[in-house]
Scaffold this motif. Structure first.
Motif, PDB file in Angstrom:
ATOM      1  N   GLN A   1       1.874   2.180   5.949  1.00  0.00           N
ATOM      2  CA  GLN A   1       1.467   1.346   7.095  1.00  0.00           C
ATOM      3  C   GLN A   1       2.276   0.064   7.160  1.00  0.00           C
ATOM      4  OE1 GLN A   1      -3.038   1.371   6.540  1.00  0.00           O
ATOM      5  NE2 GLN A   1      -2.767   1.383   8.739  1.00  0.00           N
TER       6      GLN A   1
ATOM      7  N   ARG B   1       2.788  -3.512  11.760  1.00  0.00           N
ATOM      8  CA  ARG B   1       2.013  -2.563  10.985  1.00  0.00           C
ATOM      9  C   ARG B   1       1.897  -1.245  11.738  1.00  0.00           C
ATOM     10  NH1 ARG B   1      -1.684  -2.436   6.561  1.00  0.00           N
ATOM     11  NH2 ARG B   1      -3.649  -1.448   7.063  1.00  0.00           N
TER      12      ARG B   1
ATOM     13  N   ASP C   1       0.449   3.934   1.793  1.00  0.00           N
ATOM     14  CA  ASP C   1       0.278   4.830   2.945  1.00  0.00           C
ATOM     15  C   ASP C   1       1.324   4.665   4.042  1.00  0.00           C
ATOM     16  OD1 ASP C   1      -0.445   2.416   3.912  1.00  0.00           O
ATOM     17  OD2 ASP C   1      -2.559   2.877   4.156  1.00  0.00           O
TER      18      ASP C   1
ATOM     19  N   ASP D   1       0.854  -1.199   0.000  1.00  0.00           N
ATOM     20  CA  ASP D   1       0.000   0.000   0.000  1.00  0.00           C
ATOM     21  C   ASP D   1       0.882   1.238   0.000  1.00  0.00           C
ATOM     22  OD1 ASP D   1      -2.031  -1.745   0.203  1.00  0.00           O
ATOM     23  OD2 ASP D   1      -2.555  -1.280   2.284  1.00  0.00           O
TER      24      ASP D   1
ATOM     25  N   ARG E   1      -1.215   4.880   9.462  1.00  0.00           N
ATOM     26  CA  ARG E   1      -1.139   5.611   8.219  1.00  0.00           C
ATOM     27  C   ARG E   1      -0.317   6.880   8.417  1.00  0.00           C
ATOM     28  NH1 ARG E   1      -3.813   6.855   3.615  1.00  0.00           N
ATOM     29  NH2 ARG E   1      -4.865   5.032   2.788  1.00  0.00           N
TER      30      ARG E   1
HETATM   31 MG    MG Z   1      -3.767   1.590   4.789  1.00  0.00          MG
END
Ligand code: MG
Ligand code: UDP
Length: 325
Positions: free
Chosen positions: A108, A206, A106, A104, A209
């Motif tokens: 994360q 994780r 972002d 992704d 964001r």
């Molecule tokens: Mg995300």
């Protein structure tokens, strides 16, 4: 010519103008670091897939591509959703690279896990799943719904890697086989394991964001779970059949009971026959629905035109692969 693997990082982006300027340089740095460590080719690329964004995302991507040759952008004609965006990027990449990593945009997913992923590839694994080791940064609600998601998927017969989203390394060879999965309703997490080939997991933490907002509210997660279940399994149909059997059994008992009551004279005229018919029809109908469903399930599976076999190794070379142009 160097023979280091050529990596394409595939990144879906939907309305991400807030976070792209932060994360794009991080991806570039990662490519440079991996190349400097001698693990990947310096001609590796970062491929942004614009998923029909309504903000300035595409302009940003075009600017990146102008500034540095490592950045490449492709744009979907409209918003088709995360899964389709990733697929588009992977299919674009497969002819030009040796390995892809989808992630992704972002920030994360910890990009440092890429080191371990490439390492695993160099050891011979062709699919490396990025798995979240813990979810401390997620809210309780997000964690609860996300974990229920995996449990539900599993209970419904859709096999997926627990706590793995779409952060993974896939080799070009696996993508070549994956291209034979022609279905329209795609759920990558469930489909990649179906392709096979040696695979392993890499654990990472994780984070939150870095900027912008999540595009996966509960509603979209439920839709994804439903898509996942129905695209991987026909178990829900089986449940109807089982239910039909159960109802039939119960109605059978109900019929006997009604007849006995009628014989004992405990009921008004017509009651027993009505109950018998209702019970009987209910059971028959559910079983019939289930049987029809079973055939529809078969038609559904057939209509996917999934490959019936995948050959991963040969003692001879039918043709020379030329995916580097
Ligand atoms: Mg995300
Ligand atoms: N995304 C996309 N199309 C969409 C929705 C999301 O390409 O329709 C991308 C988004 O830009 C991001 C990734 O999919 O890179 C994951 O989305 P998000 O971070 O919003 O989901 P979350 O991490 O909250 O589950």
């Amino acid at each position: 010519m160097e023979n280091k693997p050529l990596l394409w990082i595939v990144i879906p982006c939907y309305n991400e103008e807030a976070v792209l300027p932060v994360t794009a340089p991080m991806f570039l740095e990662k490519i440079h670091a991996l190349a400097a460590a001698g693990k990947i080719s310096s001609r590796s690329r970062i491929c942004f897939v614009n998923d029909g964004s309504k903000d300035n995302t595409w302009q940003l991507i075009c600017d990146f591509a102008r500034q540095d040759e490592h950045f490449i952008g492709i744009s979907q004609s409209r918003n088709r959703g995360h899964q389709n965006a990733v697929l588009a990027g992977l299919m674009e990449a497969r002819e030009y690279c040796d390995i892809t990593i989808s992630i992704d945009c972002d920030g994360q997913d910890d990009i440092n896990a890429m080191d371990d992923m490439v390492e695993a590839y160099l050891k011979g694994y062709e699919v490396v799943y990025g798995v979240r080791s813990k979810r401390d940064t997620d809210t309780f609600f997000k964690r609860f719904t996300a974990e229920s998601f995996y449990h539900l998927m599993h209970a419904m017969g859709a096999e997926t890697v627990f706590n793995h989203a779409d952060y993974r390394l896939i080799s070009a060879r696996v993508l070549e086989s994956f291209a034979d999965f022609e279905e329209v309703n795609i759920f990558l997490r469930g489909m990649v394991p179906l392709v096979g080939y040696p695979s392993t997991k890499v654990y990472y933490e994780r984070a939150e964001r870095l900027a912008g907002e999540s595009h996966y509210p509960l509603k979209k997660m439920l839709a994804l779970a439903f898509d996942g279940i129905t695209s991987l399994s026909v178990k829900p149909i089986r449940i109807i059949v089982t239910l039909g059997m159960l109802v039939s059994m119960v109605s059978f008992i109900g019929v006997i009971w009604a007849v006995v009551q009628a014989l004992l004279g405990n009921s008004v005229a017509g009651w027993a026959s009505t109950i018998c018919i209702v019970c009987f029809m209910g059971g028959i109908q559910l079983i019939s629905l289930g049987v029809i469903g079973e055939y529809i399930g078969k038609i559904y599976m057939e209509s996917k035109h999934r490959p019936r076999y995948i050959i991963s190794d040969r003692t001879w070379q039918p043709y020379q692969r030329s995916y580097r142009g």
